[in-house]
Design a protein around this motif. Structure first.
Motif, short mmCIF file in Angstrom:
data_model
loop_
_atom_site.label_atom_id
_atom_site.label_comp_id
_atom_site.label_asym_id
_atom_site.label_seq_id
_atom_site.Cartn_x
_atom_site.Cartn_y
_atom_site.Cartn_z
N LEU A 162 0.71 -1.44 -0.40
CA LEU A 162 -0.20 0.00 -0.19
C LEU A 162 0.88 1.08 0.45
N GLU A 163 2.01 1.28 0.89
CA GLU A 163 2.38 2.34 0.72
C GLU A 163 3.56 2.70 -0.68
N THR A 164 3.96 1.24 -1.10
CA THR A 164 4.31 1.96 -2.33
C THR A 164 3.69 2.59 -3.22
N VAL A 165 2.15 1.86 -3.57
CA VAL A 165 1.22 2.40 -4.88
C VAL A 165 0.61 3.93 -4.18
N ASP A 166 0.76 4.55 -2.76
CA ASP A 166 0.24 5.35 -2.72
C ASP A 166 1.52 6.87 -3.02
N ALA A 167 2.59 6.00 -2.28
CA ALA A 167 3.45 6.67 -3.03
C ALA A 167 4.21 6.53 -4.91
N PHE A 168 3.43 6.30 -5.65
CA PHE A 168 3.42 6.11 -6.83
C PHE A 168 2.25 6.71 -7.85
N LEU A 169 0.97 6.88 -6.53
CA LEU A 169 -0.06 7.84 -7.22
C LEU A 169 0.37 8.94 -6.71
N ALA A 170 1.13 8.90 -5.85
CA ALA A 170 1.85 10.74 -5.37
C ALA A 170 3.29 11.14 -6.28
N CYS A 171 3.24 10.71 -6.86
CA CYS A 171 4.87 10.51 -7.81
C CYS A 171 3.90 10.64 -9.33
N GLN A 172 2.67 11.08 -9.45
CA GLN A 172 2.41 10.90 -10.76
C GLN A 172 2.21 11.83 -11.50
N THR A 173 2.90 13.06 -11.53
CA THR A 173 3.10 14.24 -12.01
C THR A 173 4.75 14.23 -11.96
N GLN A 174 5.78 13.34 -11.50
CA GLN A 174 7.17 13.45 -11.56
C GLN A 174 7.60 12.99 -13.26
N TRP A 175 6.99 12.88 -13.90
CA TRP A 175 7.24 11.96 -14.59
C TRP A 175 8.44 12.57 -15.69
N ALA A 176 9.19 12.73 -16.13
CA ALA A 176 10.39 12.81 -17.20
C ALA A 176 9.41 12.95 -18.19
N VAL A 177 9.61 13.55 -19.40
CA VAL A 177 9.22 13.09 -20.28
C VAL A 177 10.48 13.66 -21.51
N SER A 178 10.40 13.49 -22.42
CA SER A 178 11.67 13.52 -23.63
C SER A 178 10.76 14.38 -24.64
N GLU A 179 12.01 15.95 -24.26
CA GLU A 179 12.02 17.66 -25.90
C GLU A 179 11.81 16.80 -26.72
N MET A 180 12.82 15.54 -27.11
CA MET A 180 12.59 15.42 -29.35
C MET A 180 11.19 14.84 -29.57
N SER A 181 11.09 13.40 -28.88
CA SER A 181 10.19 12.42 -29.14
C SER A 181 8.61 13.25 -28.66
N GLY A 182 8.69 13.69 -26.59
CA GLY A 182 7.22 13.60 -25.79
C GLY A 182 6.77 12.38 -25.29
N ALA A 183 7.95 11.30 -25.01
CA ALA A 183 7.92 10.27 -25.08
C ALA A 183 8.31 10.09 -23.37
N TYR A 184 7.76 9.05 -22.16
CA TYR A 184 7.97 9.12 -21.04
C TYR A 184 9.48 8.43 -21.47
N THR A 185 9.95 8.65 -20.45
CA THR A 185 11.23 8.01 -20.15
C THR A 185 11.30 7.45 -18.77
N GLY A 186 10.99 7.88 -17.97
CA GLY A 186 11.15 7.38 -16.20
C GLY A 186 10.51 8.71 -15.49
#
Length: 107
Positions: free
Chosen positions: A42-66
């Motif tokens: 549960l704590e990991t799932v809560d943390a994942f959902l809390a980080c949902q706006t913290q994704w890095a996105v490639s400026e070139m392709s717009g793809a999520y990188t992590g």
């Protein structure tokens, strides 16, 4: 990982998993399927959902990188997570599952 897949837009894998064994589950509506989260995750799932706006996105392709790990660390601190190492490794598993779905949706 089902939470990560569903968050990323891939839904659950109930029918796909059953199909791998030649089975069809009649009456199973994957959109309404509940996901059971074990208490130890549960704590990991809560943390994942809390980080949902913290994704890095490639400026070139717009793809999520992590996930941006510095932001993840800040989130874990703000959530007062005691076992950051365990939660972090769980987040990495969820991140990989979400990335697989996000990349498959891009084509």
């Amino acid at each position: 990982m089902d939470v990560a897949r569903r968050w990323a837009g891939g839904g659950s894998t109930l029918q796909a998993d059953a199909a791998a064994f030649g089975l069809v589950i009649e009456g199973a509506d994957e959109e309404d399927e509940e996901i059971e989260i074990w208490p130890e995750n549960l704590e990991t799932v809560d943390a994942f959902l809390a980080c949902q706006t913290q994704w890095a996105v490639s400026e070139m392709s717009g793809a999520y990188t992590g996930l941006r790990y510095a932001d993840v660390a800040a989130t874990l601190d703000m959530m007062c997570v005691t076992d950051k190492r365990d939660v972090f490794w769980g987040l990495r598993v969820m991140e990989r599952a979400a990335l697989d779905v996000l990349r498959s949706l891009r084509g």
